[in-house]
Design an enzyme around this catalytic site. Sequence first.
Site, PDB file in Angstrom:
ATOM      1  N   GLU A 182     -17.225  10.997 -11.736  1.00  0.00           N
ATOM      2  CA  GLU A 182     -16.513  11.980 -12.623  1.00  0.00           C
ATOM      3  C   GLU A 182     -17.445  13.013 -12.866  1.00  0.00           C
ATOM      4  O   GLU A 182     -18.811  12.796 -13.071  1.00  0.00           O
ATOM      5  CB  GLU A 182     -16.656  11.113 -14.173  1.00  0.00           C
ATOM      6  CG  GLU A 182     -15.961  12.037 -15.254  1.00  0.00           C
ATOM      7  CD  GLU A 182     -14.831  11.332 -16.236  1.00  0.00           C
ATOM      8  OE1 GLU A 182     -14.541  10.337 -15.856  1.00  0.00           O
ATOM      9  OE2 GLU A 182     -14.435  11.963 -17.006  1.00  0.00           O
ATOM     10  N   LYS A 222     -19.199   4.477 -24.648  1.00  0.00           N
ATOM     11  CA  LYS A 222     -18.255   5.296 -25.417  1.00  0.00           C
ATOM     12  C   LYS A 222     -17.162   4.620 -25.825  1.00  0.00           C
ATOM     13  O   LYS A 222     -16.596   4.222 -25.360  1.00  0.00           O
ATOM     14  CB  LYS A 222     -17.935   6.612 -24.127  1.00  0.00           C
ATOM     15  CG  LYS A 222     -16.849   7.345 -24.431  1.00  0.00           C
ATOM     16  CD  LYS A 222     -16.635   8.382 -23.159  1.00  0.00           C
ATOM     17  CE  LYS A 222     -15.319   9.449 -23.497  1.00  0.00           C
ATOM     18  NZ  LYS A 222     -15.060  10.128 -22.497  1.00  0.00           N
ATOM     19  N   GLU A 248     -11.713  10.385 -26.392  1.00  0.00           N
ATOM     20  CA  GLU A 248     -11.053  10.752 -25.592  1.00  0.00           C
ATOM     21  C   GLU A 248     -10.223   9.567 -24.845  1.00  0.00           C
ATOM     22  O   GLU A 248     -10.046   9.070 -23.646  1.00  0.00           O
ATOM     23  CB  GLU A 248     -11.832  11.273 -24.357  1.00  0.00           C
ATOM     24  CG  GLU A 248     -12.642  12.309 -24.771  1.00  0.00           C
ATOM     25  CD  GLU A 248     -13.214  13.282 -23.621  1.00  0.00           C
ATOM     26  OE1 GLU A 248     -14.075  12.684 -22.785  1.00  0.00           O
ATOM     27  OE2 GLU A 248     -13.574  14.498 -23.807  1.00  0.00           O
ATOM     28  N   ARG A 252     -22.695   6.066 -27.888  1.00  0.00           N
ATOM     29  CA  ARG A 252     -22.750   7.865 -27.782  1.00  0.00           C
ATOM     30  C   ARG A 252     -21.770   8.152 -29.231  1.00  0.00           C
ATOM     31  O   ARG A 252     -20.942   7.762 -29.669  1.00  0.00           O
ATOM     32  CB  ARG A 252     -21.828   8.128 -26.731  1.00  0.00           C
ATOM     33  CG  ARG A 252     -22.452   7.692 -25.218  1.00  0.00           C
ATOM     34  CD  ARG A 252     -21.713   8.095 -24.403  1.00  0.00           C
ATOM     35  NE  ARG A 252     -21.993   9.349 -23.651  1.00  0.00           N
ATOM     36  CZ  ARG A 252     -20.844  10.170 -23.300  1.00  0.00           C
ATOM     37  NH1 ARG A 252     -19.505   9.980 -23.677  1.00  0.00           N
ATOM     38  NH2 ARG A 252     -21.061  11.457 -22.909  1.00  0.00           N
ATOM     39  N   ARG A 285     -13.188  20.380 -33.936  1.00  0.00           N
ATOM     40  CA  ARG A 285     -13.745  19.368 -33.430  1.00  0.00           C
ATOM     41  C   ARG A 285     -15.308  19.436 -33.357  1.00  0.00           C
ATOM     42  O   ARG A 285     -16.006  18.354 -33.386  1.00  0.00           O
ATOM     43  CB  ARG A 285     -13.407  19.373 -31.772  1.00  0.00           C
ATOM     44  CG  ARG A 285     -14.063  18.628 -30.938  1.00  0.00           C
ATOM     45  CD  ARG A 285     -13.439  18.418 -29.431  1.00  0.00           C
ATOM     46  NE  ARG A 285     -14.397  18.208 -28.612  1.00  0.00           N
ATOM     47  CZ  ARG A 285     -14.238  18.352 -27.359  1.00  0.00           C
ATOM     48  NH1 ARG A 285     -13.019  19.103 -26.726  1.00  0.00           N
ATOM     49  NH2 ARG A 285     -15.040  18.047 -26.374  1.00  0.00           N
ATOM     50  N   LYS A 302     -24.885  14.442 -27.711  1.00  0.00           N
ATOM     51  CA  LYS A 302     -25.005  15.758 -26.845  1.00  0.00           C
ATOM     52  C   LYS A 302     -25.711  16.674 -27.338  1.00  0.00           C
ATOM     53  O   LYS A 302     -25.635  16.848 -28.481  1.00  0.00           O
ATOM     54  CB  LYS A 302     -23.624  16.224 -26.354  1.00  0.00           C
ATOM     55  CG  LYS A 302     -22.996  15.209 -25.342  1.00  0.00           C
ATOM     56  CD  LYS A 302     -21.543  15.935 -24.995  1.00  0.00           C
ATOM     57  CE  LYS A 302     -21.019  14.665 -23.932  1.00  0.00           C
ATOM     58  NZ  LYS A 302     -19.486  15.182 -23.400  1.00  0.00           N
ATOM     59  N   ASP A 352     -19.379  20.341 -26.235  1.00  0.00           N
ATOM     60  CA  ASP A 352     -19.652  19.673 -24.950  1.00  0.00           C
ATOM     61  C   ASP A 352     -20.176  20.345 -23.577  1.00  0.00           C
ATOM     62  O   ASP A 352     -19.392  21.112 -22.882  1.00  0.00           O
ATOM     63  CB  ASP A 352     -17.827  19.170 -24.514  1.00  0.00           C
ATOM     64  CG  ASP A 352     -17.865  18.419 -23.451  1.00  0.00           C
ATOM     65  OD1 ASP A 352     -18.808  17.727 -23.044  1.00  0.00           O
ATOM     66  OD2 ASP A 352     -16.721  18.035 -22.987  1.00  0.00           O
ATOM     67  N   GLU A 385     -28.498  13.631 -25.163  1.00  0.00           N
ATOM     68  CA  GLU A 385     -27.941  13.590 -23.935  1.00  0.00           C
ATOM     69  C   GLU A 385     -27.782  15.104 -23.477  1.00  0.00           C
ATOM     70  O   GLU A 385     -27.106  15.790 -24.012  1.00  0.00           O
ATOM     71  CB  GLU A 385     -26.655  12.949 -24.164  1.00  0.00           C
ATOM     72  CG  GLU A 385     -25.736  12.951 -22.980  1.00  0.00           C
ATOM     73  CD  GLU A 385     -24.310  11.945 -22.990  1.00  0.00           C
ATOM     74  OE1 GLU A 385     -24.416  11.117 -23.876  1.00  0.00           O
ATOM     75  OE2 GLU A 385     -23.138  12.537 -22.407  1.00  0.00           O
ATOM     76  N   GLU A 431     -21.285  20.463 -15.114  1.00  0.00           N
ATOM     77  CA  GLU A 431     -19.534  20.677 -15.343  1.00  0.00           C
ATOM     78  C   GLU A 431     -19.059  22.000 -15.510  1.00  0.00           C
ATOM     79  O   GLU A 431     -17.978  22.300 -15.017  1.00  0.00           O
ATOM     80  CB  GLU A 431     -19.177  19.705 -16.181  1.00  0.00           C
ATOM     81  CG  GLU A 431     -17.729  19.560 -16.422  1.00  0.00           C
ATOM     82  CD  GLU A 431     -17.261  18.513 -17.588  1.00  0.00           C
ATOM     83  OE1 GLU A 431     -18.461  17.722 -17.987  1.00  0.00           O
ATOM     84  OE2 GLU A 431     -16.136  18.205 -17.859  1.00  0.00           O
ATOM     85  N   HIS A 482     -15.845  26.814 -24.136  1.00  0.00           N
ATOM     86  CA  HIS A 482     -14.515  26.288 -23.729  1.00  0.00           C
ATOM     87  C   HIS A 482     -13.605  27.425 -23.240  1.00  0.00           C
ATOM     88  O   HIS A 482     -12.395  27.054 -23.814  1.00  0.00           O
ATOM     89  CB  HIS A 482     -14.183  25.333 -24.746  1.00  0.00           C
ATOM     90  CG  HIS A 482     -13.339  24.051 -24.629  1.00  0.00           C
ATOM     91  ND1 HIS A 482     -12.228  24.214 -23.802  1.00  0.00           N
ATOM     92  CD2 HIS A 482     -13.751  22.857 -24.595  1.00  0.00           C
ATOM     93  CE1 HIS A 482     -11.798  23.022 -23.852  1.00  0.00           C
ATOM     94  NE2 HIS A 482     -12.563  22.266 -24.175  1.00  0.00           N
ATOM     95  N   TRP A 525      -8.039  20.710 -26.634  1.00  0.00           N
ATOM     96  CA  TRP A 525      -8.329  20.807 -24.990  1.00  0.00           C
ATOM     97  C   TRP A 525      -7.872  22.076 -24.585  1.00  0.00           C
ATOM     98  O   TRP A 525      -7.669  22.066 -23.522  1.00  0.00           O
ATOM     99  CB  TRP A 525      -7.712  19.511 -24.344  1.00  0.00           C
ATOM    100  CG  TRP A 525      -8.398  18.143 -24.397  1.00  0.00           C
ATOM    101  CD1 TRP A 525      -9.697  17.983 -25.118  1.00  0.00           C
ATOM    102  CD2 TRP A 525      -8.064  17.156 -23.836  1.00  0.00           C
ATOM    103  NE1 TRP A 525      -9.884  16.906 -24.917  1.00  0.00           N
ATOM    104  CE2 TRP A 525      -9.124  15.963 -24.221  1.00  0.00           C
ATOM    105  CE3 TRP A 525      -6.954  16.371 -23.180  1.00  0.00           C
ATOM    106  CZ2 TRP A 525      -8.860  14.701 -23.846  1.00  0.00           C
ATOM    107  CZ3 TRP A 525      -6.800  15.319 -22.998  1.00  0.00           C
ATOM    108  CH2 TRP A 525      -7.746  14.309 -23.270  1.00  0.00           C
TER     109      TRP A 525
END
Length: 719
Positions: A185, A305, A309, A342, A354, A378, A383, A405, A411, A539, A561
């Site tokens: 992933e 986790k 999600e 997490r 969020r 994180k 993200d 993290e 990504e 994002h 999202w």
Amino acid sequence: MCYANRLFRRIVLLCCALLAGPAFGEDGYELWLRYRQASPNVLQQYRSAVTHIVTNAASPTLAAAQRELERGLTGILGIDIPLREAPAAGAVVFGTPESSAIIAALELPLQEVGQEGYVLRSVAVHGRPAHVIAANSDIGVLYGVFHFLRLLQTEHSFEALDVASAPRIQIRILNHWDNLDRTVERGYAGQSLWDWHKLPDYLDPRYTDYARANASLGINGTVLTNVNANAIALTPMYLEKAAALADVFRPYGIRVYLTARFSAPIEIGGLDTADPLDPEVRRWWKQKTEEIYRYIPDFGGYLVKANSEGQPGPQDYGRSHADGANMLAEAVAPYGGIVMWRAFVYSDEEPEDRAKQAYNEFVPYDGKFHENVLVQVKNGPIDFQPREPFHPLFGAMPKTPLMMEFQITKEYLGFATHLVYLGPLFEEVLDADTYVKGKGSTVAKVIDGSLHGYARTGMAGVANIGTDRNWTGSHFDQANWYVFGRLAWDPYASTRDIAAEWARMTFSNDERFVATVVDMMMKSREAVVDYMTPLGLHHLMARGHHYGPGPWVEGGPRADWTSVYYHRATKEGIGFDRTATGSNAVAQYAPEVAKIFGNLKRVPDEYLLWFHHVPWDYKMKSGRTLWDELVHAYTRGVETVKEMRRTWDGLKDFVDAERHAQVAAFLAIQEKEAKWWRDACIAYFQTFSGRPIPEGYDPPEHSLEYYKSLEFPYAPGHH
Ligand code: GCW
């Protein structure tokens, strides 16, 4: 000499030159552990200072240390370095006071360096000059050996060697988001390294090289499996495979950890619930854990986790994160294991910003987690974006060990093809001041435990490693693995110095090369921010695979999202109001921080649109309007990449042709994609601003419709 002879000599000389010189191709497999012969500047000095290694293979770890020394010194000195039982002039002596009588007799200040640290010293042994690499534990010795070799690789003079080093963070760990079918992933470097199908019988030599590379940085843990977890990884068949990996890694000080799927008691345990307060569920985890420790006696523990999600978790049963984490913590506690829980959680239904959700869900449980739980946070509240402000949780949980993290795999920063050195991103976060205990309460001090006295400390990096020959998908992405490991050892280290160290070992010690390439690396992160998400935007990527721009992304299963949720562009302005007039996410920071982030006049440009919704004609510090500034920043990003290409072209003489060519080709991809990001975003945002492209700046190459029509169903890393 006859002609044929002369010709032969010429050919031989030419071949030697090709082999020795930078023209000889390399594929990057050796990473920063290339151990090429030192340059003439230092070679003689090195050869007279180091003449032999005093053997000490009292344990598998010390044997690994000895092998590494032999390999490294033979390569760097370009001559065979003999192993001897007794020291003479130029000896390298390594070991602990227990394994080496010489070291025991030296009375070095080992109490200062703890269980994993080491001391390097130039000393007289039996009246003759020698170098010692000493530690309290075998793994400390191995770390010291790597440091010693690093000094030689980077051409330090080591006449009066005097180094003492100890890690500031206890758990220095990679998180592999690797699936059992070998897909990764968000992986852009081929398949998973773990060849589950052939394990445990076939142990790919790469596992050992992986362990060496990690040990060279002081990384001491690895989570083998994806946080989007598969319960099958906890079945005996897979535990046996994980145990085989653990056996390979053990001499290198690397412990194996696994991800725990919260619903495993149902999926592989035959229970009808995974409620963490259910006695049967608790018993199941205890037994499962006991079983794991039978396979892997030094198993590190679980990474989880949960309720994020779509992953199962304690909230499915009306229980809290603390209930879930503590159940697992109890199961691993008898064996000294830990749970990394997490904080990357955000609810499916919650209409809340969020960026605020993790804080809201975790702060009430500060102090409620068992002592062997670390909450893994994180770096930023959304993200792994090219730039985010630090996560507000770092300033809000004094009674719970928080671990960092970071995402190494990029990504959201151009995958493997974009040259982006993450050092400055990591450093910016670590240096950020939370003000939780007044000025100077940096994130680094939170996670190294010094601020709140955390008993446990950790730093995790989402690995960018795969089966690609160069491990990380590109040569420069090796630097990101490297800088992560070095910062996990010392979160206060300078990432510029780390870049220099890496560049020397990976490419060349030539000062002209090092200075230029380090400057390029240090600029690269700001460039990606500029060409993807300048001025606090975030994002904006395409949906799903996250490849390329998608500021127009809207609709679908959930608002957070989409891109429009984050940029909130209208005819009037752009940006997410997170001040008191909006979501008030600023209130999650200490007042000193909130005062700056929440104030339009004081907020740094980098975070402007993260915290504020700003009119298009807003006057920026530069004197430009916001719209013009946006176009300017996007353009500057592309320009920096162009400059990086030119810089790299100028470095041909210092790099072998094979690696030079690949980096050059990737930079060309980066320039193309940077321009794509710029043009697509400008075309899109212009539909809101309604303003012209400022004079002197190119209009987007294509229409907005064109950019929107692009599709990439097979972009990598998306499963
Ligand atoms: O960054 C996002 C990724 C997901 C990932 C998730 C997480 C493992 O897009 O692929 O899932 O974060 O960190 O859990």
